[in-house]
Scaffold this active site. Sequence first.
Site, short mmCIF file in Angstrom:
data_model
loop_
_atom_site.label_atom_id
_atom_site.label_comp_id
_atom_site.label_asym_id
_atom_site.label_seq_id
_atom_site.Cartn_x
_atom_site.Cartn_y
_atom_site.Cartn_z
N ARG A 121 0.81 -1.23 0.00
CA ARG A 121 0.00 0.00 0.00
C ARG A 121 0.84 1.27 0.00
O ARG A 121 0.39 2.33 0.44
CB ARG A 121 -0.98 0.02 1.17
CG ARG A 121 -1.96 -1.13 1.14
CD ARG A 121 -3.18 -0.85 1.97
NE ARG A 121 -4.11 -1.95 1.87
CZ ARG A 121 -4.06 -3.03 2.64
NH1 ARG A 121 -3.18 -3.12 3.59
NH2 ARG A 121 -4.93 -4.00 2.47
N LYS A 143 2.74 11.24 -11.46
CA LYS A 143 1.98 10.30 -12.29
C LYS A 143 2.79 9.03 -12.47
O LYS A 143 3.95 9.09 -12.91
CB LYS A 143 1.68 10.92 -13.66
CG LYS A 143 0.51 11.87 -13.63
CD LYS A 143 0.08 12.26 -15.03
CE LYS A 143 -1.07 13.24 -14.99
NZ LYS A 143 -1.44 13.72 -16.33
N GLU A 185 9.46 19.10 -24.85
CA GLU A 185 8.73 19.37 -23.60
C GLU A 185 9.27 20.66 -22.96
O GLU A 185 8.54 21.37 -22.28
CB GLU A 185 8.86 18.20 -22.62
CG GLU A 185 8.25 16.88 -23.13
CD GLU A 185 6.72 16.78 -22.94
OE1 GLU A 185 6.10 17.73 -22.46
OE2 GLU A 185 6.17 15.73 -23.32
N LYS A 227 6.52 23.10 -13.79
CA LYS A 227 5.65 21.96 -13.57
C LYS A 227 5.17 21.92 -12.11
O LYS A 227 4.00 21.64 -11.85
CB LYS A 227 6.37 20.65 -13.94
CG LYS A 227 5.48 19.45 -13.68
CD LYS A 227 5.61 18.34 -14.66
CE LYS A 227 4.51 17.31 -14.42
NZ LYS A 227 4.68 16.11 -15.17
N GLU A 237 -5.29 16.61 -11.38
CA GLU A 237 -5.84 16.94 -12.71
C GLU A 237 -7.35 17.08 -12.66
O GLU A 237 -8.08 16.42 -13.40
CB GLU A 237 -5.42 15.86 -13.73
CG GLU A 237 -5.39 16.39 -15.14
CD GLU A 237 -4.60 15.52 -16.11
OE1 GLU A 237 -3.62 14.88 -15.70
OE2 GLU A 237 -4.97 15.51 -17.28
N ARG A 242 -3.79 21.39 -14.75
CA ARG A 242 -2.74 20.41 -15.05
C ARG A 242 -2.84 19.95 -16.50
O ARG A 242 -1.83 19.59 -17.12
CB ARG A 242 -2.84 19.21 -14.09
CG ARG A 242 -1.69 18.24 -14.28
CD ARG A 242 -1.48 17.29 -13.12
NE ARG A 242 -0.32 16.46 -13.38
CZ ARG A 242 0.36 15.79 -12.48
NH1 ARG A 242 0.00 15.83 -11.22
NH2 ARG A 242 1.40 15.06 -12.82
N ASN A 246 -0.60 19.22 -21.19
CA ASN A 246 -0.80 18.36 -22.36
C ASN A 246 -0.87 19.15 -23.65
O ASN A 246 -1.39 18.65 -24.65
CB ASN A 246 -2.08 17.53 -22.18
CG ASN A 246 -1.90 16.51 -21.09
OD1 ASN A 246 -0.82 15.94 -20.94
ND2 ASN A 246 -2.92 16.30 -20.30
N HIS A 249 -0.39 17.49 -26.95
CA HIS A 249 -0.46 16.05 -26.72
C HIS A 249 -1.69 15.37 -27.32
O HIS A 249 -1.67 14.17 -27.56
CB HIS A 249 -0.37 15.73 -25.23
CG HIS A 249 1.02 15.91 -24.67
ND1 HIS A 249 1.70 17.11 -24.68
CD2 HIS A 249 1.88 15.02 -24.08
CE1 HIS A 249 2.88 16.96 -24.12
NE2 HIS A 249 3.02 15.70 -23.75
N HIS A 253 -0.40 12.10 -29.11
CA HIS A 253 -0.72 10.71 -28.77
C HIS A 253 -1.22 9.97 -30.01
O HIS A 253 -0.89 8.80 -30.22
CB HIS A 253 -1.77 10.65 -27.65
CG HIS A 253 -1.23 11.12 -26.32
ND1 HIS A 253 -2.01 11.72 -25.37
CD2 HIS A 253 0.03 11.10 -25.81
CE1 HIS A 253 -1.26 12.04 -24.32
NE2 HIS A 253 -0.02 11.66 -24.57
N HIS A 266 8.44 10.28 -28.34
CA HIS A 266 7.36 11.07 -27.73
C HIS A 266 7.56 12.57 -27.98
O HIS A 266 6.63 13.27 -28.40
CB HIS A 266 7.27 10.76 -26.23
CG HIS A 266 6.21 11.56 -25.54
ND1 HIS A 266 4.87 11.39 -25.78
CD2 HIS A 266 6.30 12.60 -24.64
CE1 HIS A 266 4.16 12.25 -25.05
NE2 HIS A 266 5.01 12.99 -24.36
N1 GLY Z 1 2.87 14.83 -18.15
C1 GLY Z 1 1.71 15.54 -17.78
C2 GLY Z 1 1.46 15.58 -16.32
O1 GLY Z 1 2.30 15.22 -15.54
O2 GLY Z 1 0.39 15.98 -15.91
#
Ligand code: GLY
Length: 364
Positions: A121, A143, A185, A227, A237, A242, A246, A249, A253, A266
């Site tokens: 956990r 993430k 990026e 960031k 998000e 957030r 993207n 993106h 994608h 990417h």
């Molecule tokens: N790579 C996008 C984020 O971390 O929200």
Amino acid sequence: MTKTVQVQLGPRSYEIRIGAGALAQESEWIVANLKPSHVLIVADRSVVALADPLQRKLTAAHVRCDLSVVPSGETSKSVAALERLWQAFQTAGADRQSVVVAVGGGVVGDLAGFAAATYMRGLRFVQIPTTLLAQVDSSVGGKTGINLAAGKNLVGAFWQPTSVCIDTDSLKTLPKREFVSGLAEVVKYGVIGDAALFARLESYADALLQRESEVLAEVIADCCQAKATVVEQDEFEQTGLRASLNYGHTFAHAFERVYGYGQLLHGEAVAMGMACAARLAEQLGMWSNDDSQRQEQLLRRLGLPVWLTPTDLDEILAAMTKDKKAAHGRLKFVLPTRLGHVELVEGIDMQRVKDVLRSAMTEG
Ligand code: GLY
């Protein structure tokens, strides 16, 4: 000199340390600050040489340390690879005081992070990103996750690292194409939230391509700060802020899917996606041609692709609507209104999107 960026998330706050040679001090930092019972290093096979000294130093400091090596590449973000890590943690006798340390790019960070989030956990987790892409994006913000056959990152968790160590020296040996891909990026942060950073990138372009340590550390710190500021305000998000990360993106994608993961890196897909988003914003009268040109020129100077090779347009559109960020097929685009500011726009006529894609193919 090491720069630090703080990510302020209450009890989940952490520090990002950035600089040439930062990795050499990491074992002391881990021992002094985390007092781990046991360290579980998870390293990408291509950078095991960076993990070895860390393991030796931790062992010399009387910290038990086990190393799991993960094959390079996106296929390691799988259920099978995750299960192997859980088993390795179990065999190594991991307990709740153990610390997982990820050494590698985004694949290892996402996989090891998710293993850390789920084993017993939740175990503490240190990110040591070794690619530019991971240093400015995936290692910060929590993430973590793996892919399913149906799509990338479909299973995962928000699990913030306990700290992040970014050694700019690890970029020296990164293949040129991969390094350049990460710069997409970097440009993104300038466009979405920091016009001054964008202008600095214009003047630093050559130094960045030469991988000058001081310039890299400054730019990476700026990106991590950008960031951190976004993640601090919208960790999970939920507010749309957030989602501004993207930018480019929604297109990217789909390009990765259609042109092939691995065929197109990417960051390359993100650069092409930002070029398309810029055209879309221009068409909608949201963004000036001047700013759009500045973005395109910077991407080109950095050696990034801004045009598409001809392929089936409908295939790209279908891939876009399948993206996990497309709520019930309704596409959302992050579009710039000026350098340093973007908005989330929904309900765009797909014919416009198709026109933009077509023009990006014919003018390449
Ligand atoms: N790579 C996008 C984020 O971390 O929200």
